[in-house]
Design an enzyme around this catalytic site. Sequence first.
Site, PDB file in Angstrom:
ATOM      1  N   LYS A 180       0.880  -1.173   0.000  1.00  0.00           N
ATOM      2  CA  LYS A 180       0.000   0.000   0.000  1.00  0.00           C
ATOM      3  C   LYS A 180       0.919   1.225   0.000  1.00  0.00           C
ATOM      4  O   LYS A 180       1.428   1.632   1.036  1.00  0.00           O
ATOM      5  CB  LYS A 180      -0.878  -0.034   1.243  1.00  0.00           C
ATOM      6  CG  LYS A 180      -2.171   0.743   1.248  1.00  0.00           C
ATOM      7  CD  LYS A 180      -2.169   2.094   0.595  1.00  0.00           C
ATOM      8  CE  LYS A 180      -2.226   3.231   1.568  1.00  0.00           C
ATOM      9  NZ  LYS A 180      -2.040   4.558   0.950  1.00  0.00           N
ATOM     10  N   GLU A 255       8.093   1.406  11.774  1.00  0.00           N
ATOM     11  CA  GLU A 255       9.224   2.343  11.655  1.00  0.00           C
ATOM     12  C   GLU A 255       8.594   3.732  11.606  1.00  0.00           C
ATOM     13  O   GLU A 255       7.948   4.089  10.627  1.00  0.00           O
ATOM     14  CB  GLU A 255      10.033   1.996  10.408  1.00  0.00           C
ATOM     15  CG  GLU A 255      11.440   2.542  10.459  1.00  0.00           C
ATOM     16  CD  GLU A 255      11.518   3.908   9.853  1.00  0.00           C
ATOM     17  OE1 GLU A 255      11.471   4.886  10.630  1.00  0.00           O
ATOM     18  OE2 GLU A 255      11.597   3.996   8.626  1.00  0.00           O
ATOM     19  N   CYS A 289      12.699  10.531   8.374  1.00  0.00           N
ATOM     20  CA  CYS A 289      12.546  10.178   9.786  1.00  0.00           C
ATOM     21  C   CYS A 289      13.895  10.165  10.498  1.00  0.00           C
ATOM     22  O   CYS A 289      13.964  10.287  11.707  1.00  0.00           O
ATOM     23  CB  CYS A 289      11.856   8.824   9.912  1.00  0.00           C
ATOM     24  SG  CYS A 289      12.597   7.563   8.887  1.00  0.00           S
ATOM     25  N   GLU A 390       8.435  16.210  15.657  1.00  0.00           N
ATOM     26  CA  GLU A 390       8.996  15.943  14.327  1.00  0.00           C
ATOM     27  C   GLU A 390       8.406  16.936  13.338  1.00  0.00           C
ATOM     28  O   GLU A 390       7.199  16.933  13.086  1.00  0.00           O
ATOM     29  CB  GLU A 390       8.673  14.507  13.908  1.00  0.00           C
ATOM     30  CG  GLU A 390       9.322  14.140  12.587  1.00  0.00           C
ATOM     31  CD  GLU A 390       9.099  12.688  12.183  1.00  0.00           C
ATOM     32  OE1 GLU A 390       7.948  12.221  12.249  1.00  0.00           O
ATOM     33  OE2 GLU A 390      10.074  12.028  11.799  1.00  0.00           O
TER      34      GLU A 390
HETATM   35  P1  NDP Z   1       0.944   8.654   7.599  1.00  0.00           P
HETATM   36  O1  NDP Z   1       1.414   7.857   8.739  1.00  0.00           O
HETATM   37  O2  NDP Z   1      -0.474   9.116   7.604  1.00  0.00           O
HETATM   38  O3  NDP Z   1       1.135   7.840   6.214  1.00  0.00           O
HETATM   39  C1  NDP Z   1       2.081   6.816   6.003  1.00  0.00           C
HETATM   40  C2  NDP Z   1       1.431   5.682   5.211  1.00  0.00           C
HETATM   41  O4  NDP Z   1       0.351   5.125   5.971  1.00  0.00           O
HETATM   42  C3  NDP Z   1       0.799   6.113   3.885  1.00  0.00           C
HETATM   43  O5  NDP Z   1       0.888   5.055   2.958  1.00  0.00           O
HETATM   44  C4  NDP Z   1      -0.647   6.337   4.280  1.00  0.00           C
HETATM   45  O6  NDP Z   1      -1.546   6.282   3.186  1.00  0.00           O
HETATM   46  C5  NDP Z   1      -0.877   5.167   5.223  1.00  0.00           C
HETATM   47  N1  NDP Z   1      -1.980   5.345   6.153  1.00  0.00           N
HETATM   48  C6  NDP Z   1      -2.539   6.500   6.587  1.00  0.00           C
HETATM   49  N2  NDP Z   1      -3.545   6.244   7.452  1.00  0.00           N
HETATM   50  C7  NDP Z   1      -3.630   4.897   7.576  1.00  0.00           C
HETATM   51  C8  NDP Z   1      -4.470   4.014   8.321  1.00  0.00           C
HETATM   52  N3  NDP Z   1      -5.415   4.459   9.120  1.00  0.00           N
HETATM   53  N4  NDP Z   1      -4.267   2.690   8.213  1.00  0.00           N
HETATM   54  C9  NDP Z   1      -3.294   2.205   7.422  1.00  0.00           C
HETATM   55  N5  NDP Z   1      -2.478   2.989   6.674  1.00  0.00           N
HETATM   56  C10 NDP Z   1      -2.633   4.322   6.747  1.00  0.00           C
HETATM   57  O7  NDP Z   1       1.917   9.882   7.433  1.00  0.00           O
HETATM   58  P2  NDP Z   1       1.621  11.249   6.643  1.00  0.00           P
HETATM   59  O8  NDP Z   1       1.878  11.006   5.221  1.00  0.00           O
HETATM   60  O9  NDP Z   1       0.284  11.799   6.999  1.00  0.00           O
HETATM   61  O10 NDP Z   1       2.730  12.208   7.274  1.00  0.00           O
HETATM   62  C11 NDP Z   1       2.481  12.805   8.553  1.00  0.00           C
HETATM   63  C12 NDP Z   1       3.741  12.849   9.366  1.00  0.00           C
HETATM   64  O11 NDP Z   1       4.159  11.526   9.665  1.00  0.00           O
HETATM   65  C13 NDP Z   1       4.934  13.478   8.675  1.00  0.00           C
HETATM   66  O12 NDP Z   1       4.923  14.859   8.713  1.00  0.00           O
HETATM   67  C14 NDP Z   1       6.041  12.869   9.483  1.00  0.00           C
HETATM   68  O13 NDP Z   1       6.176  13.534  10.697  1.00  0.00           O
HETATM   69  C15 NDP Z   1       5.571  11.461   9.748  1.00  0.00           C
HETATM   70  N6  NDP Z   1       6.081  10.501   8.739  1.00  0.00           N
HETATM   71  C16 NDP Z   1       7.126   9.711   9.062  1.00  0.00           C
HETATM   72  C17 NDP Z   1       7.662   8.877   8.118  1.00  0.00           C
HETATM   73  C18 NDP Z   1       8.817   7.996   8.407  1.00  0.00           C
HETATM   74  O14 NDP Z   1       9.641   7.784   7.532  1.00  0.00           O
HETATM   75  N7  NDP Z   1       8.877   7.393   9.582  1.00  0.00           N
HETATM   76  C19 NDP Z   1       7.176   8.841   6.741  1.00  0.00           C
HETATM   77  C20 NDP Z   1       6.033   9.679   6.507  1.00  0.00           C
HETATM   78  C21 NDP Z   1       5.537  10.478   7.488  1.00  0.00           C
HETATM   79  P3  NDP Z   1      -2.044   7.659   2.500  1.00  0.00           P
HETATM   80  O15 NDP Z   1      -0.860   8.288   1.894  1.00  0.00           O
HETATM   81  O16 NDP Z   1      -3.006   7.164   1.518  1.00  0.00           O
HETATM   82  O17 NDP Z   1      -2.641   8.467   3.598  1.00  0.00           O
END
Ligand code: NDP
Length: 487
Positions: A180, A255, A289, A390
Amino acid sequence: MQKNNVIEENLFIGGLSTKGHSGNRSVINSPFDNQPLASVISADENDVRNAVAAASEAFRGNSPWRKLSSRNRCEVLLRLSALIRKHAEDLARLESTNVGKPLREARDEVQLAADCFQYYAGVTDKVGGQTIPGAAGGLNMTFREPIGVCVLIVPWNFPIAITSWKTAPALAMGNTIVVKPASQTPLTALRLAKLGVEAGIPPGVLNVVTGPGSLVGDALVRHPLVRKISFTGSTEVGSSIMKLAADDIKRVTLELGGKSANIIFSDADPSRAVDSALWSALGNAGQDCCSRSRLLVQKTIYKRFLEDLKDKLRQIRIGDPLEEKTELGPLVTSSQRERVSEYVKIGRDEGATLVCGGDVPTRREFAAGWFMNPALFADVEPNMRIAQEEIFGPVITAIPFETEEEAVEIANNSTYGLSGSVWTNDIGRALRVVRAVQTGVISVNSGHSVHLEAPFGGFKRSGMGRELGLAVLDHYTEWKSVYINMG
Ligand code: NDP
């Protein structure tokens, strides 16, 4: 930027590109100019059911995938690695355009993706069980069994790299998967799935479902046939996935976020430390991250260090991600830029000194994209929100310290523990600090966190489980113990 036609992509289920149940589409705009870049399927719950059913079918005991010898699985993964290398430039351009990251960074990530499949191809026929002497008259032996259907949820910041470092070990150990990708950045995962077919991955083994996480991701996590979830993203979503997985005791690897410290002692090589302070915080426009966004500098060199950093910061070449010279591209979406801008305001309101940046570049060619001048905050107190939360954007928060003990205390004053660095020429001090900092990954005189051959993951709210290296194999297998009575 090269103007392409809008790319049209479908779901990838059971070895086929499909419009899915509803056929609903959503448009992805380019972060560079906000023009339509791609149209992808927004899947529904029926599509999720179909993808999991395909993965489940491909995992059945007599399926072509399960019958494949470990040597043949190795060959398939090696072919996929070679295909990624063959199409490396196209994949890097696609990634750069979709995420807005400089092409040179995208090229490194595609290289890592190819290396991942090569590395995990190598383990298929080398990692096995053990023979353990048991009580008199008996013998224990162990097998590593694949877990089953694994759901791999990928964020938007390093799409092809993270997709590959989850996919390669999952497949190497014989699982089947549903990927996904993040809604904004699904393009390279879909290309990877097609290359997988060319490499000989049987239908249903590698599926990709696009659509909103709150619907598609959620339905995948809840599906009873899914046995394992590997998630990279925000701590909030990670925590909710962990709760949902508890009902069926699904295996979970998380992660999550980070707020890593980069500790610079006065005896460090100044020019290397300044360069690294810059790029270990601002690589991928700080949307990382592992970003070392908390810069801890010893007081005796603090002023000079920040002067040098400011000079370098102002010379950064912001621009079109596809231009070879570009060092910093736009942020991924308008909402991400809004979030980062809000933190710049919070930092000022908290009383930190904004040394430079944090605003939107005024040049006309940047007007339509999500660009931002990188920000440096000085006089940051360890408990300020900009030093605790973050930000996930191009913002460095500089904190002075006097002693080694104080540096460690500030570094550990965080709910996160993902990455970090220590810069010193004193080996004893380097070792004391790396042992004392509560973090999953830390480097000495280097700003790099991710090494394919070494475990990667976080302490505290940065996650659980490990990716990469051989450590990840435990997260894609179940140990089966067999006792043989020799009497
Ligand atoms: P999310 O955690 O919302 O998204 C990460 C992934 O999870 C995407 O594929 C997203 O899909 C999916 N997702 C979102 N909601 C759900 C759910 N309820 N169940 C299962 N999967 C889900 O991060 P964001 O993109 O909203 O970013 C927000 C913040 O998160 C960033 O500003 C940062 O601080 C942190 N982040 C950290 C990351 C890391 O590398 N550890 C990577 C990305 C973000 P979709 O895109 O369709 O919403």
